[in-house]
Motif scaffolding. Sequence first.
Motif, PDB file in Angstrom:
ATOM      1  N   TRP A  52      -9.349  -2.885   1.526  1.00 47.10           N
ATOM      2  CA  TRP A  52      -9.211  -2.076   2.312  1.00 47.10           C
ATOM      3  C   TRP A  52     -10.233  -1.272   2.604  1.00 47.10           C
ATOM      4  O   TRP A  52     -11.158  -0.933   1.694  1.00 47.10           O
ATOM      5  N   CYS A  53     -10.468  -0.470   4.019  1.00 49.35           N
ATOM      6  CA  CYS A  53     -12.258   0.372   4.778  1.00 49.35           C
ATOM      7  C   CYS A  53     -11.708   1.522   4.897  1.00 49.35           C
ATOM      8  O   CYS A  53     -11.034   1.953   5.353  1.00 49.35           O
ATOM      9  N   PHE A  54     -12.646   2.546   4.821  1.00 50.42           N
ATOM     10  CA  PHE A  54     -12.187   4.225   5.100  1.00 50.42           C
ATOM     11  C   PHE A  54     -12.923   5.141   4.537  1.00 50.42           C
ATOM     12  O   PHE A  54     -13.804   4.714   4.060  1.00 50.42           O
ATOM     13  N   TYR A 105      -7.024   1.641  11.850  1.00 48.74           N
ATOM     14  CA  TYR A 105      -7.204   1.415  10.347  1.00 48.74           C
ATOM     15  C   TYR A 105      -5.598   2.446  10.395  1.00 48.74           C
ATOM     16  O   TYR A 105      -4.925   3.115  11.083  1.00 48.74           O
ATOM     17  N   THR A 106      -5.502   2.758   8.718  1.00 48.78           N
ATOM     18  CA  THR A 106      -3.929   2.412   8.237  1.00 48.78           C
ATOM     19  C   THR A 106      -4.124   3.221   7.071  1.00 48.78           C
ATOM     20  O   THR A 106      -3.483   4.022   6.544  1.00 48.78           O
ATOM     21  N   PHE A 107      -4.736   3.278   5.895  1.00 46.37           N
ATOM     22  CA  PHE A 107      -4.993   3.129   4.896  1.00 46.37           C
ATOM     23  C   PHE A 107      -4.628   4.704   4.635  1.00 46.37           C
ATOM     24  O   PHE A 107      -4.098   4.963   4.234  1.00 46.37           O
ATOM     25  N   LEU A 108      -6.058   5.947   4.964  1.00 45.09           N
ATOM     26  CA  LEU A 108      -5.903   7.194   5.405  1.00 45.09           C
ATOM     27  C   LEU A 108      -4.930   7.753   5.711  1.00 45.09           C
ATOM     28  O   LEU A 108      -4.473   8.247   4.408  1.00 45.09           O
ATOM     29  N   CYS A 156       0.709  -1.171  -0.379  1.00 48.08           N
ATOM     30  CA  CYS A 156       0.111   0.191  -0.121  1.00 48.08           C
ATOM     31  C   CYS A 156       1.234   1.240  -0.080  1.00 48.08           C
ATOM     32  O   CYS A 156       0.668   2.210  -0.785  1.00 48.08           O
ATOM     33  N   SER A 157       1.785   0.905   1.058  1.00 50.30           N
ATOM     34  CA  SER A 157       2.450   2.875   0.870  1.00 50.30           C
ATOM     35  C   SER A 157       3.220   2.427  -0.415  1.00 50.30           C
ATOM     36  O   SER A 157       4.128   3.769  -1.155  1.00 50.30           O
ATOM     37  N   GLY A 158       4.304   1.486  -0.421  1.00 52.59           N
ATOM     38  CA  GLY A 158       5.083   1.406  -1.883  1.00 52.59           C
ATOM     39  C   GLY A 158       4.720   2.140  -3.127  1.00 52.59           C
ATOM     40  O   GLY A 158       5.085   3.015  -3.976  1.00 52.59           O
ATOM     41  N   LEU A 163      11.325  -2.624  -5.164  1.00 52.74           N
ATOM     42  CA  LEU A 163      11.718  -4.377  -4.847  1.00 52.74           C
ATOM     43  C   LEU A 163      10.486  -4.731  -4.511  1.00 52.74           C
ATOM     44  O   LEU A 163      10.164  -4.106  -2.973  1.00 52.74           O
ATOM     45  N   ASP A 164      10.450  -6.047  -4.035  1.00 53.74           N
ATOM     46  CA  ASP A 164       9.032  -6.870  -3.107  1.00 53.74           C
ATOM     47  C   ASP A 164       9.505  -8.277  -3.370  1.00 53.74           C
ATOM     48  O   ASP A 164       9.727  -8.660  -4.284  1.00 53.74           O
ATOM     49  N   ARG A 165       9.812  -8.816  -2.064  1.00 57.04           N
ATOM     50  CA  ARG A 165       9.882 -10.064  -2.285  1.00 57.04           C
ATOM     51  C   ARG A 165       8.856 -10.745  -2.552  1.00 57.04           C
ATOM     52  O   ARG A 165       9.020 -11.986  -3.768  1.00 57.04           O
TER      53      ARG A 165
HETATM   54  C1  LIG Z   1      -6.315  -8.695   5.659  1.00 60.28           C
HETATM   55  C2  LIG Z   1      -5.712  -6.356   6.018  1.00 60.28           C
HETATM   56  C3  LIG Z   1      -7.020  -5.740   5.820  1.00 60.28           C
HETATM   57  C4  LIG Z   1      -6.782  -4.676   6.690  1.00 60.28           C
HETATM   58  N1  LIG Z   1      -8.157  -3.946   6.278  1.00 60.28           N
HETATM   59  C5  LIG Z   1      -7.496  -2.283   6.727  1.00 60.28           C
HETATM   60  C6  LIG Z   1      -8.731  -1.511   6.614  1.00 60.28           C
HETATM   61  O1  LIG Z   1      -9.398  -2.448   6.189  1.00 60.28           O
HETATM   62  N2  LIG Z   1      -8.385  -0.401   6.671  1.00 60.28           N
HETATM   63  C7  LIG Z   1      -7.283   0.594   6.436  1.00 60.28           C
HETATM   64  O2  LIG Z   1      -6.898   1.094   7.094  1.00 60.28           O
HETATM   65  N3  LIG Z   1      -6.243  -0.835   7.129  1.00 60.28           N
HETATM   66  C8  LIG Z   1      -5.993  -1.632   6.872  1.00 60.28           C
HETATM   67  N4  LIG Z   1      -4.925  -2.897   6.682  1.00 60.28           N
HETATM   68  C9  LIG Z   1      -4.642  -2.237   7.820  1.00 60.28           C
HETATM   69  C10 LIG Z   1      -3.410  -1.832   6.234  1.00 60.28           C
HETATM   70  O3  LIG Z   1      -3.718  -0.761   6.015  1.00 60.28           O
HETATM   71  C11 LIG Z   1      -2.449  -2.260   5.635  1.00 60.28           C
HETATM   72  O4  LIG Z   1      -1.732  -3.813   6.149  1.00 60.28           O
HETATM   73  C12 LIG Z   1      -1.469  -2.122   4.511  1.00 60.28           C
HETATM   74  O5  LIG Z   1      -1.413  -2.956   3.397  1.00 60.28           O
HETATM   75  C13 LIG Z   1      -0.231  -1.128   5.296  1.00 60.28           C
HETATM   76  O6  LIG Z   1       1.139  -1.018   4.151  1.00 60.28           O
HETATM   77  P1  LIG Z   1       2.889  -0.549   4.798  1.00 60.28           P
HETATM   78  O7  LIG Z   1       2.681  -0.719   2.906  1.00 60.28           O
HETATM   79  O8  LIG Z   1       2.231  -0.781   5.125  1.00 60.28           O
HETATM   80  O9  LIG Z   1       2.421  -2.371   3.927  1.00 60.28           O
HETATM   81  P2  LIG Z   1       2.471  -3.486   3.614  1.00 60.28           P
HETATM   82  O10 LIG Z   1       0.894  -2.988   1.959  1.00 60.28           O
HETATM   83  O11 LIG Z   1       2.009  -4.773   3.797  1.00 60.28           O
HETATM   84  O12 LIG Z   1       3.540  -3.807   2.444  1.00 60.28           O
HETATM   85  C14 LIG Z   1       4.985  -4.200   2.912  1.00 60.28           C
HETATM   86  C15 LIG Z   1       5.301  -5.147   1.066  1.00 60.28           C
HETATM   87  O13 LIG Z   1       6.670  -5.634   1.511  1.00 60.28           O
HETATM   88  C16 LIG Z   1       7.400  -6.635   1.160  1.00 60.28           C
HETATM   89  N5  LIG Z   1       7.606  -6.556   1.990  1.00 60.28           N
HETATM   90  C17 LIG Z   1       8.089  -7.425   2.946  1.00 60.28           C
HETATM   91  N6  LIG Z   1       9.615  -7.370   3.724  1.00 60.28           N
HETATM   92  C18 LIG Z   1      10.459  -7.587   2.063  1.00 60.28           C
HETATM   93  C19 LIG Z   1      11.658  -7.830   2.125  1.00 60.28           C
HETATM   94  N7  LIG Z   1      12.157  -7.870   3.123  1.00 60.28           N
HETATM   95  N8  LIG Z   1      11.910  -8.470   0.851  1.00 60.28           N
HETATM   96  C20 LIG Z   1      11.303  -6.879  -0.618  1.00 60.28           C
HETATM   97  N9  LIG Z   1      10.098  -7.307   0.141  1.00 60.28           N
HETATM   98  C21 LIG Z   1       9.423  -7.113   1.421  1.00 60.28           C
HETATM   99  C22 LIG Z   1       5.961  -7.314   1.555  1.00 60.28           C
HETATM  100  O14 LIG Z   1       5.462  -8.206   0.610  1.00 60.28           O
HETATM  101  C23 LIG Z   1       4.652  -6.389   0.879  1.00 60.28           C
HETATM  102  O15 LIG Z   1       4.263  -6.109  -0.655  1.00 60.28           O
HETATM  103  C24 LIG Z   1      -5.438  -4.118   7.243  1.00 60.28           C
HETATM  104  C25 LIG Z   1      -4.374  -5.390   6.881  1.00 60.28           C
HETATM  105  C26 LIG Z   1      -4.497  -6.762   6.249  1.00 60.28           C
HETATM  106  C27 LIG Z   1      -3.374  -7.265   6.562  1.00 60.28           C
END
Ligand SMILES: Cc1cc2nc3c(=O)[nH]c(=O)nc-3n(C[C@H](O)[C@H](O)[C@H](O)COP(=O)(O)OP(=O)(O)OC[C@H]3O[C@@H](n4cnc5c(N)ncnc54)[C@H](O)[C@@H]3O)c2cc1C
Length: 404
Positions: A57-59, A297-300, A24-26, A45-47
């Motif tokens: 995601w809900c928001f 909640y994290t998305f917004l 999501c953030s990347g 880059l991603d694994r």
């Molecule tokens: C099932 C689920 C439902 C969710 N629903 C909501 C919601 O409704 N509303 C809300 O606000 N938030 C929600 N969240 C919380 C949050 O919004 C998400 O987890 C969001 O995806 C976090 O974004 P991020 O970029 O931090 O991590 P991620 O989106 O998890 O991305 C991290 C990426 O890094 C990669 N990675 C990790 N380690 C390595 C490595 N060593 N080398 C290479 N790549 C690597 C992973 O493969 C992954 O693709 C939810 C989370 C989950 C798991």
Amino acid sequence: MTVPDKLDRPARDRYEFVILGAGCSGLSLCYYLLERGVDAPILILDRKRTFEDDRTWCFWDVEPTPFTQRALKEWRSWDFVSTGRSVTQTTNRYPYKCLTGRDFYEHALARLAESPNVTVRLGEEVGDCTEKNGEVRVETSNMTIRSRQVFDGRGLPPGSPAFEEARRRAVWVPQKFLGLRIRARKPVFDPERCTLMDFSVDQSRGLRFVYVLPMGEREALVENVYLSEADVSQAEHRAEIGAYLESIYGLAPDEYETLGEERGYIPMTDHAFPRRLGERTHNIGMLGGETRPSTGYTFLRIQRHCRALAAAVVSGADPPERTYPRRLDLLDSLFLRFVRERPGECPEVYRRMFAGVLPDSLVRFLTEKSTPLDEAHLIRALPKTPFLKLAARTLLAKSSAPGP
Ligand SMILES: Cc1cc2nc3c(=O)[nH]c(=O)nc-3n(C[C@H](O)[C@H](O)[C@H](O)COP(=O)(O)OP(=O)(O)OC[C@H]3O[C@@H](n4cnc5c(N)ncnc54)[C@H](O)[C@@H]3O)c2cc1C
């Protein structure tokens, strides 16, 4: 879904920007950098090897995001339920929207593929990142890359060093859940209303609620959520969802099919996640502390932070430390401590919030858009004695905590 051909190029050994994690953030950060007109080389880059439809995601729709238009469904009414008592709130101002992982990844990747300066490499396990001589060296399972700036959005997988450090140092409530996307043989859901929290379920293993997002009369995402350390297996989560569907919707196991499943562990914590690991290495997403401590909640927050970070990168300004008001920190810490220390009283506290605060005010609070008046309404709805005691202890703990 795989990476579109236009993004899947061989990697070079130097980039202006490297983004770790195509989650999501990347992907959001890259999107905002492109929207700001960045044409310098960007590598993501991603694994993982494919983009799975792994989360929903809900928001609340309190502000535009580039992804809102792809939302699959929205609800203007939501229910809150605890034993024997339920509250329904309705607002026309701030619908609650739901975006599937598939639609988010598809939309983000399509935008990235329009720009010739972006490369996405999957199957790359990222290891150490070290800053030296004005650049960052990124080691992956297959190569070494140098970059002027690195943005780390690798999330907070359980067991990772950042996860363990936060768990050790701060107030911590695990939000562990499993959700089933189901299709019923008969129409049982009201597609106009979702259930944000139903606490009328067994609480013997820890604070637990069920969350129901009806996509139609026969389809819904039903999630079983624990806000506790309870060690619940996936099979137990599925069985609890099955029992819920039977008791609330009269759906026997042979009356619905499971279309998909998602699960997660979202740490709710007031840990101060470091924003930077060096002059040129920035943390984004959950790793940068974008999860709201009191709700998960994290998305917004991710959207706000990535948008502001992209603007700072382009203008050469200092990156933003935070994009939410500091005055909410105390309320967040109080809620978090309350859930941690007095889980049995939480259903009633949430009920008072849903029953006693107007929906628009509550949504603004939940999305960190609240005015001081909204916050006053919220505080008025809370039980005074336990929260005042907790407030005193929280302030004391914060004032005696060692400085950074
Ligand atoms: C099932 C689920 C439902 C969710 N629903 C909501 C919601 O409704 N509303 C809300 O606000 N938030 C929600 N969240 C919380 C949050 O919004 C998400 O987890 C969001 O995806 C976090 O974004 P991020 O970029 O931090 O991590 P991620 O989106 O998890 O991305 C991290 C990426 O890094 C990669 N990675 C990790 N380690 C390595 C490595 N060593 N080398 C290479 N790549 C690597 C992973 O493969 C992954 O693709 C939810 C989370 C989950 C798991």
